[in-house]
Design an enzyme around this catalytic site. Structure first.
Site, PDB file in Angstrom:
ATOM      1  CB  VAL A 149      -0.940   0.016   1.239  1.00  0.00           C
ATOM      2  CG1 VAL A 149      -1.708   1.333   1.310  1.00  0.00           C
ATOM      3  CG2 VAL A 149      -1.906  -1.152   1.195  1.00  0.00           C
TER       4      VAL A 149
ATOM      5  CB  ALA B 274       4.777   2.538   0.957  1.00  0.00           C
ATOM      6  CE  LYS B 275       5.326  -1.534   8.012  1.00  0.00           C
ATOM      7  NZ  LYS B 275       6.287  -0.792   8.828  1.00  0.00           N
ATOM      8  N   GLY B 276       4.129  -2.902   3.320  1.00  0.00           N
ATOM      9  CA  GLY B 276       3.790  -4.119   2.597  1.00  0.00           C
ATOM     10  C   GLY B 276       3.860  -5.306   3.513  1.00  0.00           C
TER      11      GLY B 276
ATOM     12  CG  ASP C 248       7.617  -4.011   9.961  1.00  0.00           C
ATOM     13  OD1 ASP C 248       7.930  -2.927  10.482  1.00  0.00           O
ATOM     14  OD2 ASP C 248       6.654  -4.674  10.358  1.00  0.00           O
TER      15      ASP C 248
END
Ligand code: NAD
Length: 412
Positions: A56, A101-103, A142
């Protein structure tokens, strides 16, 4: 409360306090892009399994988007969206030329072999390849991902593009364009913020009592640096539970113990406690460094720490924030306290783009200067406006994005 709902609730509270041009509230409430992909891979047994992956990109007003990749059974689109939003505020607050963003991939890495994780990472990277790149979107590690994961991502991206791209991910091994200090960057930043918390309390790091929830990358690094300065880390925990010694735990020995694959519960001379007990231990500083939603309206009134320094993303719910604030417990919020990782990631990216690498002490000094500087801006705003530090940090971050949006205008 679901994590995304809780982040949006906090967002509404902040926006209500800000006088922003029309439309900003709505524009920043929604992610710019959400990508959901299927990741079929062959398991070592020969069976084919299909995993769900997400990336995202919440906002890219200030620059390419930036944020980690998480492997966990609870990963879902809402969680990734909430974390991407937090990354936008974090990058803006820290004055980095990045959006958020992050995934993540919904999987249980604990039961996967190294080869299965490699195939998962490579296929995931190829599925999101059109969305990432050094000038587009730059992933990082992460929860349950690490330097090796980043090396596979960088290699897959480079192979498909036909040239080696150092700047496509950060948190890489040194030999692949990683930065000195990146692996411990988030924990080191948390450590600097505990130093600032101690100053507010009129205390020294030596003798400061600290409890740390989550003994992974962030929690163990912060605990070790505090231990080296003579702080009394009296309690630590991981997903299986915690340990306590009122005279302080020898963190260096504990790290050695854990590295030998031994359970923290088997560490000598400690009492066994639950995670819930850890959060309510009497100490100067509590560092939640595991996952979101740990300090809630159900336990916030039992927290005995004088200050909370958030190593994890979103460990405190908005209801808990209110209770803590009423009780005079200050919180140094995640987007400031755990920003050391993204700040050093930024340093890594800059070094990669310039093909010129810095010395470790230079990196640590720059990190400390940036974090303590932004900490004083957040503290001043919180004192001037009589708001908590989370509200102040979000206001500073969101105002920066909103100012940039106004200058850029609305396309077309
Ligand atoms: P990690 O996987 O290295 O460690 C996580 C730790 O939390 C482990 O000890 C795990 O056992 C523990 N844990 C998991 N669930 C728990 C639970 N329910 N109760 C108690 N402990 C639990 O992950 P990390 O990289 O240290 O990340 C920790 C937190 O910090 C996450 O919220 C992450 O988003 C955030 N964060 C990490 C970085 C980074 O650079 N690694 C940067 C910014 C924020």
């Amino acid at each position: 409360m679901p994590f995304l709902k809780s982040v949006l609730k906090q967002y509404d509270l902040v926006i209500d306090k800000l006088e922003l041009p029309d439309g900003v509230r709505e524009r920043l409430r929604h992610p710019k892009r959400s990508l959901v992909v299927s990741i079929p891979i062959e398991m070592d047994s020969g069976a084919i399994k299909v995993y769900k992956g997400y990336r995202v990109q919440h906002d890219i007003t200030l620059g390419p988007s930036k944020g980690g990749i998480r492997y966990h059974p609870n990963v879902n689109l809402e969680e990734v969206t909430a974390l991407a939003m937090l990354m936008s505020w974090k990058c803006a607050l820290m004055q980095l030329p990045y959006g958020g963003a992050k995934g993540g991939v919904c999987c249980n890495p604990a039961v996967m072999t190294l080869k299965e994780k490699e195939r998962l990472t490579r296929r995931f990277t190829s599925e999101i390849i059109w969305a990432i790149g050094p000038e587009e979107d730059i992933p990082a590690p992460d929860m349950n991902t690490n330097m090796q994961t980043m090396a596979w991502m960088m290699d897959t991206y480079s192979m498909l593009k036909g040239h080696t791209s150092l700047g496509v991910v950060t948190g890489k091994p040194l030999v692949l364009g990683g930065s000195l200090g990146r692996e411990e960057g988030t924990g080191r930043g948390v450590f600097y913020m505990v130093g600032e918390a101690a100053k507010i309390m009129g205390k020294e790091l030596k003798g400061l009592t600290v409890a740390v929830q989550g003994f992974g990358n962030v929690g163990s690094t912060a605990a070790r640096l505090l231990f080296e300065q003579g702080s009394n880390v009296t309690a630590v925990s991981n997903s299986k539970g915690g340990i306590y010694n009122k005279n302080g735990i020898d963190i260096e020995s504990l790290i050695q113990h854990v590295s030998e694959n031994k359970a923290i519960a088997d560490f000598p001379n400690v009492e066994i406690i639950t995670n819930e007990e850890l959060l309510t231990i009497d100490c100067d500083v509590l560092i939640p460094a595991s996952i979101e939603g740990q300090i809630t309206r159900y336990n916030a009134d039992k927290v005995k720490a004088r200050m909370i320094v958030e190593g994890a993303n979103g460990p405190t719910t908005p209801e808990a924030d209110r209770i803590l604030c009423d009780r005079g417990v200050s919180v140094i919020p995640d987007i400031l306290a755990n920003s050391g990782g993204v700040v050093i990631s930024y340093f890594e990216w800059v070094q990669d783009l310039q093909f010129y690498f810095w010395k470790e002490n230079e990196i640590q000094q720059r990190l400390k200067a940036i974090m303590t500087d932004i900490f004083s801006s957040v503290l001043s705003m919180s004192q001037e406006k009589k708001i908590d530090m989370r509200m102040a940090a979000w206001i500073l971050g969101i105002s920066r994005i909103s100012e940039a949006q106004e200058l850029r205008g609305l396309y077309p």
